[in-house]
Scaffold this motif. Structure first.
Motif, PDB file in Angstrom:
ATOM      1  N   VAL A   1     -61.920 115.059 118.874  1.00 35.89           N
ATOM      2  CA  VAL A   1     -61.612 115.038 117.447  1.00 35.89           C
ATOM      3  C   VAL A   1     -62.056 116.352 116.819  1.00 35.89           C
ATOM      4  N   GLY A   2     -61.467 116.668 115.696  1.00 33.09           N
ATOM      5  CA  GLY A   2     -61.849 117.856 114.940  1.00 33.09           C
ATOM      6  C   GLY A   2     -61.598 117.611 113.470  1.00 33.09           C
ATOM      7  N   TYR A   3     -62.106 118.489 112.630  1.00 36.48           N
ATOM      8  CA  TYR A   3     -61.873 118.330 111.191  1.00 36.48           C
ATOM      9  C   TYR A   3     -61.828 119.690 110.515  1.00 36.48           C
ATOM     10  N   VAL A   4     -61.209 119.716 109.358  1.00 33.71           N
ATOM     11  CA  VAL A   4     -61.171 120.882 108.484  1.00 33.71           C
ATOM     12  C   VAL A   4     -61.328 120.372 107.061  1.00 33.71           C
ATOM     13  N   VAL A   5     -62.170 121.008 106.280  1.00 34.56           N
ATOM     14  CA  VAL A   5     -62.295 120.665 104.871  1.00 34.56           C
ATOM     15  C   VAL A   5     -61.148 121.335 104.111  1.00 34.56           C
ATOM     16  N   LEU A   6     -60.632 120.661 103.112  1.00 32.24           N
ATOM     17  CA  LEU A   6     -59.485 121.159 102.344  1.00 32.24           C
ATOM     18  C   LEU A   6     -59.686 122.605 101.897  1.00 32.24           C
ATOM     19  N   ARG A   7     -58.651 123.409 102.121  1.00 32.46           N
ATOM     20  CA  ARG A   7     -58.623 124.800 101.667  1.00 32.46           C
ATOM     21  C   ARG A   7     -57.578 124.942 100.561  1.00 32.46           C
ATOM     22  N   LEU A   8     -57.862 125.772  99.565  1.00 28.39           N
ATOM     23  CA  LEU A   8     -56.958 125.915  98.433  1.00 28.39           C
ATOM     24  C   LEU A   8     -56.649 127.383  98.124  1.00 28.39           C
ATOM     25  N   PRO A   9     -56.068 128.109  99.069  1.00 27.72           N
ATOM     26  CA  PRO A   9     -55.714 129.510  98.788  1.00 27.72           C
ATOM     27  C   PRO A   9     -54.448 129.631  97.945  1.00 27.72           C
ATOM     28  N   PHE A  10     -54.365 130.713  97.209  1.00 22.81           N
ATOM     29  CA  PHE A  10     -53.157 131.073  96.462  1.00 22.81           C
ATOM     30  C   PHE A  10     -52.611 129.908  95.634  1.00 22.81           C
ATOM     31  N   GLU A  11     -51.300 129.643  95.768  1.00 20.14           N
ATOM     32  CA  GLU A  11     -50.658 128.637  94.916  1.00 20.14           C
ATOM     33  C   GLU A  11     -51.132 127.213  95.189  1.00 20.14           C
ATOM     34  N   ILE A  12     -51.725 126.960  96.343  1.00 23.35           N
ATOM     35  CA  ILE A  12     -52.122 125.583  96.675  1.00 23.35           C
ATOM     36  C   ILE A  12     -53.125 125.044  95.673  1.00 23.35           C
ATOM     37  N   LYS A  13     -53.964 125.914  95.135  1.00 26.99           N
ATOM     38  CA  LYS A  13     -54.975 125.485  94.158  1.00 26.99           C
ATOM     39  C   LYS A  13     -54.311 124.751  92.991  1.00 26.99           C
ATOM     40  N   ASP A  14     -53.360 125.396  92.325  1.00 22.05           N
ATOM     41  CA  ASP A  14     -52.725 124.776  91.160  1.00 22.05           C
ATOM     42  C   ASP A  14     -51.873 123.573  91.551  1.00 22.05           C
ATOM     43  N   LEU A  15     -51.182 123.667  92.687  1.00 24.60           N
ATOM     44  CA  LEU A  15     -50.366 122.544  93.129  1.00 24.60           C
ATOM     45  C   LEU A  15     -51.220 121.309  93.406  1.00 24.60           C
ATOM     46  N   PHE A  16     -52.370 121.521  94.053  1.00 27.35           N
ATOM     47  CA  PHE A  16     -53.228 120.379  94.371  1.00 27.35           C
ATOM     48  C   PHE A  16     -53.885 119.820  93.117  1.00 27.35           C
ATOM     49  N   HIS A  17     -54.314 120.678  92.209  1.00 26.85           N
ATOM     50  CA  HIS A  17     -54.896 120.193  90.954  1.00 26.85           C
ATOM     51  C   HIS A  17     -53.876 119.348  90.189  1.00 26.85           C
ATOM     52  N   GLU A  18     -52.626 119.824  90.146  1.00 27.29           N
ATOM     53  CA  GLU A  18     -51.543 119.085  89.504  1.00 27.29           C
ATOM     54  C   GLU A  18     -51.364 117.717  90.145  1.00 27.29           C
ATOM     55  N   TRP A  19     -51.353 117.723  91.473  1.00 29.23           N
ATOM     56  CA  TRP A  19     -51.156 116.472  92.221  1.00 29.23           C
ATOM     57  C   TRP A  19     -52.282 115.486  91.921  1.00 29.23           C
ATOM     58  N   LEU A  20     -53.512 115.976  91.880  1.00 32.66           N
ATOM     59  CA  LEU A  20     -54.655 115.101  91.593  1.00 32.66           C
ATOM     60  C   LEU A  20     -54.522 114.440  90.229  1.00 32.66           C
ATOM     61  N   VAL A  21     -54.178 115.224  89.234  1.00 23.71           N
ATOM     62  CA  VAL A  21     -54.037 114.693  87.878  1.00 23.71           C
ATOM     63  C   VAL A  21     -52.946 113.632  87.832  1.00 23.71           C
ATOM     64  N   GLN A  22     -51.893 113.832  88.627  1.00 20.55           N
ATOM     65  CA  GLN A  22     -50.777 112.888  88.645  1.00 20.55           C
ATOM     66  C   GLN A  22     -51.118 111.609  89.416  1.00 20.55           C
ATOM     67  N   HIS A  23     -51.767 111.744  90.571  1.00 20.70           N
ATOM     68  CA  HIS A  23     -51.935 110.602  91.474  1.00 20.70           C
ATOM     69  C   HIS A  23     -53.355 110.031  91.547  1.00 20.70           C
ATOM     70  N   ALA A  24     -54.350 110.786  91.131  1.00 21.42           N
ATOM     71  CA  ALA A  24     -55.731 110.283  91.159  1.00 21.42           C
ATOM     72  C   ALA A  24     -56.489 110.801  89.938  1.00 21.42           C
ATOM     73  N   PRO A  25     -55.994 110.511  88.737  1.00 17.97           N
ATOM     74  CA  PRO A  25     -56.606 111.073  87.531  1.00 17.97           C
ATOM     75  C   PRO A  25     -58.059 110.683  87.330  1.00 17.97           C
ATOM     76  N   ASP A  26     -58.440 109.494  87.798  1.00 13.76           N
ATOM     77  CA  ASP A  26     -59.817 109.049  87.623  1.00 13.76           C
ATOM     78  C   ASP A  26     -60.798 109.797  88.522  1.00 13.76           C
ATOM     79  N   ARG A  27     -60.268 110.447  89.565  1.00 13.19           N
ATOM     80  CA  ARG A  27     -61.153 111.157  90.498  1.00 13.19           C
ATOM     81  C   ARG A  27     -60.930 112.663  90.501  1.00 13.19           C
TER      82      ARG A  27
END
Length: 357
Positions: free
Chosen positions: A257-283
């Motif tokens: 098994v292996g793991y990687v912690v979420l990375r947010l380079p370049f445009e991924i930062k804003d896209l992921f923040h947007e997604w969080l607000v849409q799908h998990a606003p409480d968290r």
């Protein structure tokens, strides 16, 4: 800013302007509430691309392979966290919905692979197939580029590793199993969560968690070494599943098994923040703040060996939990290197033919 095009079955919730573009697009509410109206259905488009090279080399010290082959650009799986999203900006396209709906197939991939393996001085090392975008994304069912590339690698005993979150890889067990018996291949299956609802939102067109575990078992039973990547770990969203994911991997025959912690380079930062607000606003705030705490107050830190794990108390706890669970289930044992001594370059005489001279 980004123009919003919320789409059922897509990961991104906007089509953010590429970072190389001179103009940006922004949604604007003119008072008629049209900004919230659903957009027309977004169909997947596949474009032909003639590539100049097919083997891409890297010198990253924290990556276990030095070369990759990617038959496709863009990925219909639509994983919101995908680190490859920003590469679409090179074509003047968005890392958002464009990345998962405007795909490119490298029509000359097989010819290039044969040519590059034939070059004088080529030094064989394992090729990582489909590491930028999934080589088994849905369009592979019809295009079959990945299978054609595997057939070439198998014919010349070239070592190859694969990483996917698609059950389609089971189609190619007939190629992979004999290669595995010769020590020429291993497969990684990415499983981010066991929660079907979360997976549907985060990885909308990838196989369900159950199908991925079934795939781990099928590959393992065929004698193919399988590693499960619990990636990405997202604190506050799926980190509570670490032990359950590792347990499921062990129960279905994974060897590591292996793991990687979420990375947010370049445009991924804003896209992921947007997604969080849409799908998990409480968290959303908790997730973002914890990730920043692991990156020295930033959304992303590109330092070698830290970019995939983060640092600080939360990162240390994730690492400790992961190691403890993997050790308990014997999933952290050293991996045997893939063989390179069996490689026969295209055009080279076979061993039997060479004995006749």
């Amino acid at each position: 800013m980004a123009e919003r095009f919320e789409q059922r079955g897509r990961g991104a919730v906007s089509n953010q302007t590429g970072r190389y573009e001179r103009e940006t697009r922004a949604a604007f509410d003119d008072g008629w509430d049209t900004i919230e109206n659903g957009a027309e259905r977004l169909d997947t488009q596949v474009f032909d691309e003639v590539a100049r090279t097919i083997i891409t080399f890297n010198k990253s010290p924290d990556i276990s392979f030095d070369r990759t082959v990617n038959p496709y650009r863009g990925c219909e799986h639509g994983c919101i966290y995908c680190f490859a999203r920003p590469t679409h900006a090179w074509s003047g396209l968005s890392a958002g919905l464009d990345f998962e709906s405007k795909l490119f197939r490298k029509t000359n991939a097989t010819e290039l692979l044969v040519r590059e393996l034939s070059r004088p001085g080529y030094v064989v090392r394992p090729i990582a197939l489909g590491m930028n975008t999934d080589a088994y994304q849905p369009i592979e069912r019809e295009q079959r580029l990945t299978r054609q590339l595997l057939e070439i690698l198998s014919a010349h005993n070239h070592p190859v590793s694969l990483l996917t979150k698609s059950a389609l890889i089971q189609r190619d067990i007939d190629i992979l199993a004999p290669m595995a018996a010769m020590g020429l291949t291993r497969v990684g299956v990415s499983i981010t969560t066991l929660d079907r609802k979360l997976a549907r939102k985060m990885e909308p067109r990838a196989a369900t968690p159950e199908r991925r575990l079934e795939t781990v078992r099928a590959l393992s039973e065929a004698g193919i070494p399988v590693m499960v990547m619990t990636a990405p770990i997202i604190p506050g969203l799926n980190d509570h599943e670490i032990e359950a994911l590792i347990q499921a991997a062990a129960e279905n025959g994974a060897r590591g098994v292996g793991y990687v912690v979420l990375r947010l380079p370049f445009e991924i930062k804003d896209l992921f923040h947007e997604w969080l607000v849409q799908h998990a606003p409480d968290r959303a705030a908790r997730v973002i703040n914890t990730l920043r705490e692991m990156r020295g107050g930033q959304d992303y830190d590109a330092k070698w060996f830290e970019r995939g794990t983060g640092k600080g108390p939360v990162a240390d706890l994730i690492r400790a939990r992961f190691i403890r669970a993997a050790t308990r289930l014997n999933l952290n044992l050293p991996r045997e290197p893939l063989r390179t001594d069996l490689f026969r370059p295209p055009g080279a005489p076979s061993a039997q033919l060479s004995l006749n001279f």
